[in-house]
Design a protein around this motif. Structure first.
Motif, PDB file in Angstrom:
ATOM      1  N   TYR A   1       0.852  -1.197   0.000  1.00 25.07           N
ATOM      2  CA  TYR A   1       0.000   0.000   0.000  1.00 25.07           C
ATOM      3  C   TYR A   1       0.882   1.239   0.000  1.00 25.07           C
ATOM      4  CZ  TYR A   1      -3.709  -3.241   0.794  1.00 25.07           C
ATOM      5  OH  TYR A   1      -4.593  -4.289   0.626  1.00 25.07           O
ATOM      6  N   GLU A   2       0.844   1.963  -1.105  1.00 23.02           N
ATOM      7  CA  GLU A   2       1.686   3.148  -1.275  1.00 23.02           C
ATOM      8  C   GLU A   2       0.783   4.381  -1.313  1.00 23.02           C
ATOM      9  OE1 GLU A   2       4.940   4.243  -1.454  1.00 23.02           O
ATOM     10  OE2 GLU A   2       3.925   6.163  -1.778  1.00 23.02           O
TER      11      GLU A   2
ATOM     12  N   GLY B   1       8.238   3.854  -5.518  1.00 21.40           N
ATOM     13  CA  GLY B   1       9.677   4.148  -5.454  1.00 21.40           C
ATOM     14  C   GLY B   1      10.067   5.063  -4.311  1.00 21.40           C
TER      15      GLY B   1
ATOM     16  N   ARG C   1      11.574   7.728  -2.196  1.00 25.57           N
ATOM     17  CA  ARG C   1      12.685   8.641  -2.488  1.00 25.57           C
ATOM     18  C   ARG C   1      13.495   8.146  -3.685  1.00 25.57           C
ATOM     19  NH1 ARG C   1      14.353   8.998   3.826  1.00 25.57           N
ATOM     20  NH2 ARG C   1      12.497   7.725   4.101  1.00 25.57           N
TER      21      ARG C   1
ATOM     22  N   LEU D   1      14.051  11.071  -8.552  1.00 27.51           N
ATOM     23  CA  LEU D   1      13.713  12.019  -7.491  1.00 27.51           C
ATOM     24  C   LEU D   1      14.846  12.116  -6.467  1.00 27.51           C
ATOM     25  CD1 LEU D   1      11.356  13.742  -6.194  1.00 27.51           C
ATOM     26  CD2 LEU D   1      10.920  11.745  -4.776  1.00 27.51           C
TER      27      LEU D   1
ATOM     28  N   ALA E   1      17.724   8.904  -5.236  1.00 29.75           N
ATOM     29  CA  ALA E   1      18.953   8.134  -5.480  1.00 29.75           C
ATOM     30  C   ALA E   1      19.402   8.186  -6.942  1.00 29.75           C
ATOM     31  CB  ALA E   1      18.729   6.689  -5.056  1.00 29.75           C
TER      32      ALA E   1
ATOM     33  N   PHE F   1      23.211   7.505  -7.326  1.00 30.72           N
ATOM     34  CA  PHE F   1      24.430   6.690  -7.219  1.00 30.72           C
ATOM     35  C   PHE F   1      23.984   5.257  -6.984  1.00 30.72           C
ATOM     36  CE2 PHE F   1      28.502   9.066  -6.314  1.00 30.72           C
ATOM     37  CZ  PHE F   1      28.052  10.294  -6.761  1.00 30.72           C
TER      38      PHE F   1
ATOM     39  N   VAL G   1      -1.875   4.580   4.157  1.00 27.57           N
ATOM     40  CA  VAL G   1      -2.256   3.821   5.345  1.00 27.57           C
ATOM     41  C   VAL G   1      -2.417   4.806   6.490  1.00 27.57           C
ATOM     42  CG1 VAL G   1      -1.446   2.092   7.011  1.00 27.57           C
ATOM     43  CG2 VAL G   1      -1.045   1.756   4.548  1.00 27.57           C
TER      44      VAL G   1
ATOM     45  N   ALA H   1       7.391   2.796   5.366  1.00 24.05           N
ATOM     46  CA  ALA H   1       7.306   4.245   5.577  1.00 24.05           C
ATOM     47  C   ALA H   1       8.362   4.625   6.617  1.00 24.05           C
ATOM     48  CB  ALA H   1       5.915   4.602   6.081  1.00 24.05           C
TER      49      ALA H   1
ATOM     50  N   LEU I   1       1.303   6.263  12.771  1.00 30.72           N
ATOM     51  CA  LEU I   1       0.622   5.053  12.293  1.00 30.72           C
ATOM     52  C   LEU I   1       0.216   4.074  13.389  1.00 30.72           C
ATOM     53  CD1 LEU I   1       2.503   4.176   8.965  1.00 30.72           C
ATOM     54  CD2 LEU I   1       0.484   5.591   9.318  1.00 30.72           C
TER      55      LEU I   1
ATOM     56  N   MET J   1      16.724  20.720  -3.502  1.00 26.45           N
ATOM     57  CA  MET J   1      16.840  20.111  -4.829  1.00 26.45           C
ATOM     58  C   MET J   1      16.303  21.016  -5.930  1.00 26.45           C
ATOM     59  SD  MET J   1      17.667  16.942  -3.760  1.00 26.45           S
ATOM     60  CE  MET J   1      17.655  16.167  -5.350  1.00 26.45           C
TER      61      MET J   1
ATOM     62  N   LEU K   1      20.976   2.539  -0.758  1.00 29.46           N
ATOM     63  CA  LEU K   1      20.253   1.430  -1.382  1.00 29.46           C
ATOM     64  C   LEU K   1      20.777   0.033  -1.028  1.00 29.46           C
ATOM     65  CD1 LEU K   1      19.361   2.958  -4.848  1.00 29.46           C
ATOM     66  CD2 LEU K   1      17.839   2.480  -2.934  1.00 29.46           C
ATOM     67  N   PRO K   2      22.086  -0.220  -1.092  1.00 32.78           N
ATOM     68  CA  PRO K   2      22.505  -1.599  -0.784  1.00 32.78           C
ATOM     69  C   PRO K   2      22.068  -2.034   0.616  1.00 32.78           C
ATOM     70  CG  PRO K   2      24.320  -0.352  -1.738  1.00 32.78           C
ATOM     71  CD  PRO K   2      23.220   0.632  -1.484  1.00 32.78           C
TER      72      PRO K   2
HETATM   73  C1  LIG Z   1      17.865  13.424  -2.649  1.00 33.73           C
HETATM   74  C2  LIG Z   1      18.269  12.030  -2.273  1.00 33.73           C
HETATM   75  C3  LIG Z   1      19.340  11.425  -2.900  1.00 33.73           C
HETATM   76  C4  LIG Z   1      19.694  10.119  -2.578  1.00 33.73           C
HETATM   77  N1  LIG Z   1      20.715   9.542  -3.262  1.00 33.73           N
HETATM   78  C5  LIG Z   1      21.016   8.245  -3.037  1.00 33.73           C
HETATM   79  C6  LIG Z   1      21.947   7.594  -3.891  1.00 33.73           C
HETATM   80  O1  LIG Z   1      22.452   8.198  -4.849  1.00 33.73           O
HETATM   81  N2  LIG Z   1      22.252   6.292  -3.639  1.00 33.73           N
HETATM   82  C7  LIG Z   1      21.663   5.599  -2.612  1.00 33.73           C
HETATM   83  O2  LIG Z   1      21.960   4.423  -2.424  1.00 33.73           O
HETATM   84  N3  LIG Z   1      20.755   6.200  -1.809  1.00 33.73           N
HETATM   85  C8  LIG Z   1      20.403   7.489  -2.009  1.00 33.73           C
HETATM   86  N4  LIG Z   1      19.432   8.096  -1.244  1.00 33.73           N
HETATM   87  C9  LIG Z   1      18.973   7.433   0.004  1.00 33.73           C
HETATM   88  C10 LIG Z   1      17.995   6.235  -0.098  1.00 33.73           C
HETATM   89  O3  LIG Z   1      18.578   5.168  -0.779  1.00 33.73           O
HETATM   90  C11 LIG Z   1      16.682   6.546  -0.744  1.00 33.73           C
HETATM   91  O4  LIG Z   1      16.153   7.654  -0.124  1.00 33.73           O
HETATM   92  C12 LIG Z   1      15.682   5.367  -0.654  1.00 33.73           C
HETATM   93  O5  LIG Z   1      14.604   5.599  -1.524  1.00 33.73           O
HETATM   94  C13 LIG Z   1      15.095   5.147   0.735  1.00 33.73           C
HETATM   95  O6  LIG Z   1      14.356   3.952   0.671  1.00 33.73           O
HETATM   96  P1  LIG Z   1      13.339   3.470   1.782  1.00 33.73           P
HETATM   97  O7  LIG Z   1      12.754   2.192   1.299  1.00 33.73           O
HETATM   98  O8  LIG Z   1      13.996   3.478   3.102  1.00 33.73           O
HETATM   99  O9  LIG Z   1      12.232   4.629   1.893  1.00 33.73           O
HETATM  100  P2  LIG Z   1      11.421   5.489   0.839  1.00 33.73           P
HETATM  101  O10 LIG Z   1      12.069   5.506  -0.483  1.00 33.73           O
HETATM  102  O11 LIG Z   1      11.152   6.787   1.473  1.00 33.73           O
HETATM  103  O12 LIG Z   1      10.040   4.686   0.728  1.00 33.73           O
HETATM  104  C14 LIG Z   1       9.033   4.758   1.721  1.00 33.73           C
HETATM  105  C15 LIG Z   1       7.682   4.738   1.038  1.00 33.73           C
HETATM  106  O13 LIG Z   1       6.639   4.766   2.032  1.00 33.73           O
HETATM  107  C16 LIG Z   1       5.590   5.567   1.535  1.00 33.73           C
HETATM  108  N5  LIG Z   1       4.728   5.996   2.642  1.00 33.73           N
HETATM  109  C17 LIG Z   1       5.009   6.909   3.614  1.00 33.73           C
HETATM  110  N6  LIG Z   1       3.950   7.044   4.441  1.00 33.73           N
HETATM  111  C18 LIG Z   1       2.986   6.198   3.979  1.00 33.73           C
HETATM  112  C19 LIG Z   1       1.676   5.893   4.412  1.00 33.73           C
HETATM  113  N7  LIG Z   1       1.121   6.450   5.510  1.00 33.73           N
HETATM  114  N8  LIG Z   1       0.958   4.985   3.699  1.00 33.73           N
HETATM  115  C20 LIG Z   1       1.489   4.393   2.595  1.00 33.73           C
HETATM  116  N9  LIG Z   1       2.734   4.651   2.144  1.00 33.73           N
HETATM  117  C21 LIG Z   1       3.478   5.540   2.834  1.00 33.73           C
HETATM  118  C22 LIG Z   1       6.328   6.715   0.870  1.00 33.73           C
HETATM  119  O14 LIG Z   1       5.491   7.444   0.002  1.00 33.73           O
HETATM  120  C23 LIG Z   1       7.456   5.969   0.154  1.00 33.73           C
HETATM  121  O15 LIG Z   1       7.067   5.568  -1.131  1.00 33.73           O
HETATM  122  C24 LIG Z   1      19.009   9.388  -1.564  1.00 33.73           C
HETATM  123  C25 LIG Z   1      17.934  10.010  -0.938  1.00 33.73           C
HETATM  124  C26 LIG Z   1      17.541  11.295  -1.299  1.00 33.73           C
HETATM  125  C27 LIG Z   1      16.329  11.891  -0.679  1.00 33.73           C
END
Ligand SMILES: Cc1cc2nc3c(=O)[nH]c(=O)nc-3n(C[C@H](O)[C@H](O)[C@H](O)COP(=O)(O)OP(=O)(O)OC[C@H]3O[C@@H](n4cnc5c(N)ncnc54)[C@H](O)[C@@H]3O)c2cc1C
Length: 507
Positions: A32-33, A39, A41, A54, A56, A58, A246, A276, A285, A309, A472-473
């Protein structure tokens, strides 16, 4: 036999990886997104005819992702086309340009060209950091849900080599003399949103990983990896719902039993996985009784920095490398302003991503996209972004004009999108701290929110807010750890015992 049902909150890289692994193992996965796109961030940002990552950009360690796809019975390369980058990136220190290379001899030659007499330090760096990585890797692959984990063989073996009581900067100073060369191997602390002068020395492995395993560009952007995972989930019969925020995690006694969506529907599930942002989830939540308990544990936590950004759709192609970091003239001061004084730097550092030359899918023919990122304090700082935004935008454009040699760069802008720390916060990211909780010693391993919620059974975390951390890794790894825990623990409970309070959704 009825399939176990897994409900995942959020389709970020963490949630999608967990969904992919569990769907492949026969679980009935529903993600549920809240957004209309997947995706998080790491999503695709479409602006007019232009497409951006938006967040990542690298992408490293594809081997890890290959393994996860293999575990899900798939070949990564049937879904994503990866391009290895050489040079890794272009680093600008005033008039000096340093371009780290893939081939070892090319790299040694480049160091000698720019920093004569320093190439021996690189040889030592690769050797010593390689030894460290071999030990750290095992810690990244295991959960830290019990304190006794510290007594396990691989942890005891790794701990003395982790350089936990040094900083990234001090550790790098043991290899190199020139400050700029040290910065070329320490700026990666920013991936964790931290200062190299504060970030534990363990994280020198970040620059090691880049030099050892390379950096990659997935054609279409890093967001394509999330799309590939969604596809695999769907191939296994799972569903990724978008535009479905959610509102609450449902519980009975001490177990998670499902989700309540913002539209009022209740969803039953055997297992609940939170992707999230965890600090946000704790605030919003959980039911009151859990909220108080979890909020207490999150009190006094330290957070990463944020980013300002600019995503520009340009009317023509310009002369820029794929990844470029333009360092502040006084980099140390810039970092201190961002992480300690919590003010905006007059002399900032900026990262510029210019993918179009390599990846024409990002812009219409003859046009191009530029992504500009300025690390800035998170919203805990007293900064009025409505006032600061135009000023910081101008600073970034001035840097872009200087680097492209195009004085009137503004006249080339066809579309423009800006994100401030307040905007990140509005995307359910606590304090707009986009790299999650800081990776300080007191917030790592057992001291980071656990992959499995201790107080509430059938509830797990994935993503940058849990172990092993942001990037990411490690986020993929968090999902692998949590998916393994789900598999190990699930067995006792079925959805038959669950009585949702409102209308039901059948998964
Ligand atoms: C500008 C920027 C540059 C970055 N560059 C890199 C890079 O180059 N290389 C790298 O490895 N990492 C990078 N990162 C860090 C990281 O890898 C990413 O941010 C990654 O997307 C984080 O993943 P995540 O799964 O933790 O969370 P998120 O990507 O934040 O995913 C969480 C999801 O939960 C959803 N969500 C939130 N609340 C709710 C709710 N109540 N109900 C349903 N859905 C909800 C959100 O909408 C989102 O889709 C970067 C981050 C940013 C912001």
């Amino acid at each position: 036999m009825t399939k176990k049902k897994v409900a995942i909150i959020g389709a970020g890289p963490g949630g999608l990886t967990a969904g992919m692994l569990l769907a492949a193992k026969g679980y009935k996965v529903e993600v549920y997104e809240k957004n209309d796109v997947i995706g998080g961030r790491t999503s695709r940002l479409k602006h007019g005819e232009f497409q951006f990552d938006l967040g990542a950009t690298f992408f490293m360690m594809p081997k890890l992702l290959e393994e996860l796809f293999e575990e899900a019975g798939r070949n990564l390369y049937n879904y994503v086309q990866l391009h290895r980058l050489d040079p890794l990136y272009t680093l600008r220190f005033g008039d000096v340009t340093f371009t780290p290379r893939v081939d070892r001899q090319d790299m040694l030659d480049e160091i000698e060209r720019v920093f004569p007499g320093e190439s021996q330090g690189f040889i030592q760096f690769m050797e010593k950091e390689g030894e460290k990585f071999d030990r750290v890797e095992k810690l990244l692959r295991r959960p830290f849900v019990h304190r006794r984990t510290y007594l396990s063989k691989d942890v005891l073996y790794a701990l003395p080599k982790l350089d936990m009581f040094q900083t990234v900067y001090s550790k790098l100073s043991s290899y190199f003399n020139d400050e700029r060369l040290k910065y070329a191997f320490t700026f990666q602390a920013k991936y964790l949103g931290m200062s190299p002068w504060k970030c534990p020395g363990t994280f020198t492995i970040l620059s090691y990983l880049e030099h050892k395993f390379g950096l990659y560009h997935p054609i279409g952007g890093v967001n394509r990896i999330c799309e590939a995972m969604r596809q695999v989930i769907e191939e296994y019969g799972g569903v990724v719902h978008t535009g479905k925020p959610v509102a609450q995690i449902l519980t009975e006694g001490k177990q998670a039993t499902g989700l309540r969506l913002e539209n009022g529907l209740d969803v039953q599930a055997d297992e609940v996985i939170i992707n999230a942002d965890y600090s946000y989830s704790v605030q919003h939540l959980f039911e009151e009784k859990w909220k108080k308990k979890f909020q207490k544990k999150m009190e006094n936590k330290k957070y990463s920095c944020s980013t300002f950004m600019l995503y520009l759709g340009l009317k023509q192609e310009v002369n820029l490398p794929h990844h470029m970091v333009v360092f502040a003239d006084d980099y140390k001061r810039n970092v201190e302003e961002m992480t300690e004084q919590l003010v905006l730097s007059e002399d900032p550092s900026v990262y510029i991503h210019y993918p179009t030359k390599l990846d024409p899918t990002t812009a219409p023919a003859g046009k191009s996209t530029a992504y500009l990122l300025m690390p800035v304090p998170n919203t805990e700082a007293d900064i009025d972004w409505e006032e600061a935004s135009p000023r910081m935008r101008q600073k970034m454009l001035d840097i872009l004009a200087r680097e492209t040699g195009i004085e009137n760069i503004e006249s080339l802008i066809e579309t423009e999108h800006c994100i401030t720390p307040s905007d990140w916060e509005a995307m359910n990211i606590q304090h707009g701290a986009v790299f999650n909780l800081a990776h300080s010693l007191d917030q790592m391993m057992y001291n980071r929110p656990h992959n499995q919620v201790k107080e509430l059974s059938h509830c797990y975390l994935v993503g940058g807010g849990t172990h092993p951390g942001s990037g990411l890794p490690t986020i993929f790894q968090s999902a692998k750890i949590s998916a393994d825990l789900v598999e190990k623990n699930s067995g006792a409970k079925t959805t038959q015992s669950i009585k949702p309070s409102q209308e039901k959704v059948t998964m």
